[in-house]
Write a protein that holds these residues in place. Sequence first.
Motif, mmCIF file in Angstrom:
data_model
loop_
_atom_site.group_PDB
_atom_site.id
_atom_site.type_symbol
_atom_site.label_atom_id
_atom_site.label_comp_id
_atom_site.label_asym_id
_atom_site.label_seq_id
_atom_site.Cartn_x
_atom_site.Cartn_y
_atom_site.Cartn_z
ATOM 1 N N PRO A 282 43.864 64.409 83.838
ATOM 2 C CA PRO A 282 43.022 63.632 82.937
ATOM 3 C C PRO A 282 43.757 62.427 82.346
ATOM 4 N N ILE A 283 42.971 61.488 81.860
ATOM 5 C CA ILE A 283 43.491 60.318 81.158
ATOM 6 C C ILE A 283 43.217 60.544 79.679
ATOM 7 N N SER A 284 44.188 60.193 78.835
ATOM 8 C CA SER A 284 43.913 60.389 77.410
ATOM 9 C C SER A 284 44.633 59.357 76.558
ATOM 10 N N PHE A 285 44.061 59.113 75.410
ATOM 11 C CA PHE A 285 44.698 58.293 74.377
ATOM 12 C C PHE A 285 44.504 59.070 73.085
ATOM 13 N N LEU A 286 45.500 59.835 72.695
ATOM 14 C CA LEU A 286 45.302 60.741 71.571
ATOM 15 C C LEU A 286 46.357 60.529 70.508
ATOM 16 N N ARG A 287 45.883 60.485 69.275
ATOM 17 C CA ARG A 287 46.791 60.292 68.138
ATOM 18 C C ARG A 287 46.875 61.570 67.321
ATOM 19 N N PHE A 288 48.077 61.974 67.035
ATOM 20 C CA PHE A 288 48.275 63.090 66.113
ATOM 21 C C PHE A 288 48.923 62.529 64.875
ATOM 22 N N ASP A 289 48.324 62.805 63.744
ATOM 23 C CA ASP A 289 48.954 62.377 62.508
ATOM 24 C C ASP A 289 49.220 63.599 61.665
ATOM 25 N N LEU A 290 50.505 63.830 61.382
ATOM 26 C CA LEU A 290 50.842 64.978 60.566
ATOM 27 C C LEU A 290 52.013 64.641 59.663
ATOM 28 N N PRO A 291 52.180 65.377 58.581
ATOM 29 C CA PRO A 291 53.273 65.084 57.657
ATOM 30 C C PRO A 291 54.606 65.110 58.407
ATOM 31 N N PRO A 292 55.459 64.085 58.179
ATOM 32 C CA PRO A 292 56.715 63.977 58.935
ATOM 33 C C PRO A 292 57.565 65.252 58.869
ATOM 34 N N GLU A 293 57.424 66.021 57.774
ATOM 35 C CA GLU A 293 58.313 67.189 57.688
ATOM 36 C C GLU A 293 57.907 68.310 58.648
ATOM 37 N N LEU A 294 56.721 68.168 59.273
ATOM 38 C CA LEU A 294 56.297 69.199 60.222
ATOM 39 C C LEU A 294 56.786 68.939 61.638
ATOM 40 N N VAL A 295 57.566 67.870 61.788
ATOM 41 C CA VAL A 295 58.012 67.538 63.138
ATOM 42 C C VAL A 295 59.435 66.994 63.102
ATOM 43 N N ASP A 296 60.239 67.396 64.070
ATOM 44 C CA ASP A 296 61.613 66.920 64.156
ATOM 45 C C ASP A 296 61.687 65.869 65.256
ATOM 46 N N VAL A 297 61.927 64.608 64.855
ATOM 47 C CA VAL A 297 61.983 63.549 65.860
ATOM 48 C C VAL A 297 63.430 63.288 66.291
ATOM 49 N N ASN A 298 64.348 64.047 65.741
ATOM 50 C CA ASN A 298 65.758 63.805 66.028
ATOM 51 C C ASN A 298 66.308 64.765 67.081
ATOM 52 N N VAL A 299 65.528 65.030 68.124
ATOM 53 C CA VAL A 299 66.016 65.947 69.147
ATOM 54 C C VAL A 299 66.286 65.242 70.469
ATOM 55 N N HIS A 300 65.990 63.963 70.532
ATOM 56 C CA HIS A 300 66.100 63.251 71.796
ATOM 57 C C HIS A 300 66.600 61.848 71.483
ATOM 58 N N PRO A 301 67.624 61.343 72.217
ATOM 59 C CA PRO A 301 68.218 60.053 71.844
ATOM 60 C C PRO A 301 67.208 58.911 71.797
ATOM 61 N N THR A 302 66.238 58.903 72.701
ATOM 62 C CA THR A 302 65.280 57.806 72.654
ATOM 63 C C THR A 302 64.006 58.215 71.920
ATOM 64 N N LYS A 303 64.034 59.415 71.335
ATOM 65 C CA LYS A 303 62.936 59.928 70.509
ATOM 66 C C LYS A 303 61.623 60.047 71.273
ATOM 67 N N LEU A 304 61.731 60.150 72.589
ATOM 68 C CA LEU A 304 60.533 60.282 73.409
ATOM 69 C C LEU A 304 59.964 61.688 73.277
ATOM 70 N N GLU A 305 60.873 62.635 73.076
ATOM 71 C CA GLU A 305 60.405 64.001 72.872
ATOM 72 C C GLU A 305 60.646 64.397 71.428
ATOM 73 N N VAL A 306 59.778 65.218 70.915
ATOM 74 C CA VAL A 306 59.908 65.654 69.528
ATOM 75 C C VAL A 306 59.736 67.168 69.496
#
Length: 635
Positions: A282-306
């Motif tokens: 499938p094709i998708s354009f999906l936005r997730f908005d959640l409080p920053p403390e519920l997600v760790d963005v510091n697990v990947h050097p280019t922050k592509l994965e969270v």
Amino acid sequence: MGKIHQLSPSVVNKIAAGEVIERPASVVKELIENSLDAGATRIDVLVVRGGTDLIRISDNGLGMAKEDLPLAVASHATSKIADADDLFRVGTLGFRGEALASIAEISRLTIRSRSADDSVGAQLDVRGGRSEEMVPCGCATGTTMEVSDLFFNTPVRRKFLRSTQTEMAHIAEALLRIALAHPQVHFTLRHNDREVYDLPPADPWIERIQRALGAEIAGRLIWVESRDESIALSGYVAHPSQSRSNQKMQYLFLNGRSIRDRSLQHALGEAYRGLLLTGRYPISFLRFDLPPELVDVNVHPTKLEVRFQDGGRLYSQLLSTIRTKFLTADLSTPLQPVPASEPDNQTAWLQNAGQAMKVRQELVEWATQAVSSWNSGPRAAEGTTTPLNPSETAPHRPLEITQLSRSWPAVNTPDEEFEPHAIPATQGLPERDAIDLAAAIDQSNPARPALQIHNRYLIAESPDGVVVIDQHALHERILYEQLCEKIETGELESQHLLVPEPVDLSSGEAAAILEHQDVIAKLGIQVQPFGGDTILVSSYPALLANMTPSHILRGIVEQLMEKGKSPDRRDLLQDLLHSVACKAAIKAGDRLTSDEISTLLEQRHRYRYTHHCPHGRPTELVFTREELDKQFKRT
Ligand code: ADP
Ligand code: MG
């Protein structure tokens, strides 16, 4: 190995650069993110020779004070976080403070920047990590970053670069991802002398999607949205008639950041289960908005994965949001072929288009015949060799669609239950039904019967035109949904055979059947060994009473042998359901009585996803009235 010693900052930066800057597109991504963090509303990107010669990014953001320029290129220097706690509530795209230092280490970097408070700007040149003296320069508020000779001092990296075209494609994709996440910002991208993108601020979001990816994709998107406590999900998923051979068009955005997430992509695939052919995504354009403390963005050097604190919740929210939407969305396939822009789709499109043209031709032919038959009366119609002429129909096969809606008597000798019943060759089909259909179009009466053509397609009225239904595909989907529903609710009725039926198999086949006895039992089919390679079928589902037990079992054996050793149980059950539904469904070539047609059409509205067969092929094509008017030159 020698003695342990501290690495020089230059080496440390080169190592860091290796992680963050993989190719020119990484530079573009990091620099654009910095511009966005600086509040820019316009970002212009110029690339020369795939980014190896020059990447220049200008923004109209806040700019930097003169004294901040040297800090910007120092490693681990950032204005975006102060202490470790901040890491858990990152609100900016950058926070590691190593992108500029890395880029400066492996290229020639020129920064020109001016903040609104300063009357003149400052320029800093860094080559291979060595800064030159800062000089004043005249420039507008904002920042321009120029990166040239990328990887000049890391020859190995340079060697790994692909063709200019490939690197440019990566750059365009990197910019596109960011531009899709930030529709309010004006982006431009030029390669050498060519404009690649000019994306003015867009509102609503779909405008940006359309401008960047074309009307064909944007035109067939379905809006979805939901909120589960603190998680907001919104965006578009494509109509199943639009799909791709890979997952690249699955855009996922988390708090304004484009991410890749296998779990969410899997949920997306699940939501389309049975709506797409195997190997299509499938094709998708999906936005997730959640409080920053519920997600760790510091697990990947280019922050592509969270990493999500509660990935399971996100998974089920995505799945159920799309599924719920699909229950009410119009997922029928329009007959007009839509040209595909994706090269790998070209041939598929041509095939589809060819098929659609054929159906269209048949339909126009039929309509012309029908019209001439009303005009000249029944006698003229009798004489014609329209495709509807019953004498041309295929040999009759046992068929009772009405079984779908009625409960079944116990079957002792299933073979006898379903003796073929003859259909009179003189059944007065053509003109009566043709006129009915014409009346139906006028009156929009849903109770009008549909018409069977070529013993394989049904033609009926739809709210906006005419729908051509593939009888086998539709029946297959209905049976599949009925089986699924009954298995889920534990209401699958099984017929016990008074005399269990022995089925002779090869030893491999018999072993496979016995190994998966429990999965097969879920389908209401009881089997047991009967000595040698013979398997005894003692019961099977009432729904499939028009098949013999051995017929069903052989279908299952085929699937099992195809699957090979130890298939996933869930997948296996799905595959078996598909195969059983396919085998039990009416076939192309089966003549249907008008009762059977009515039952089939009525069932069509009772189950989910009846617009696609379980394998993902469409069961119906809609021929709009506008299209008809156009073809008949009424407009
Ligand atoms: P990070 O983005 O992780 O902070 P960078 O190395 O990318 O690290 O940037 C270092 C710092 O330079 C940023 O924190 C910011 O203060 C400044 N900076 C970089 N690019 C820009 C820009 N386009 N406009 C204003 N400031 C910038
Ligand atoms: Mg940055």
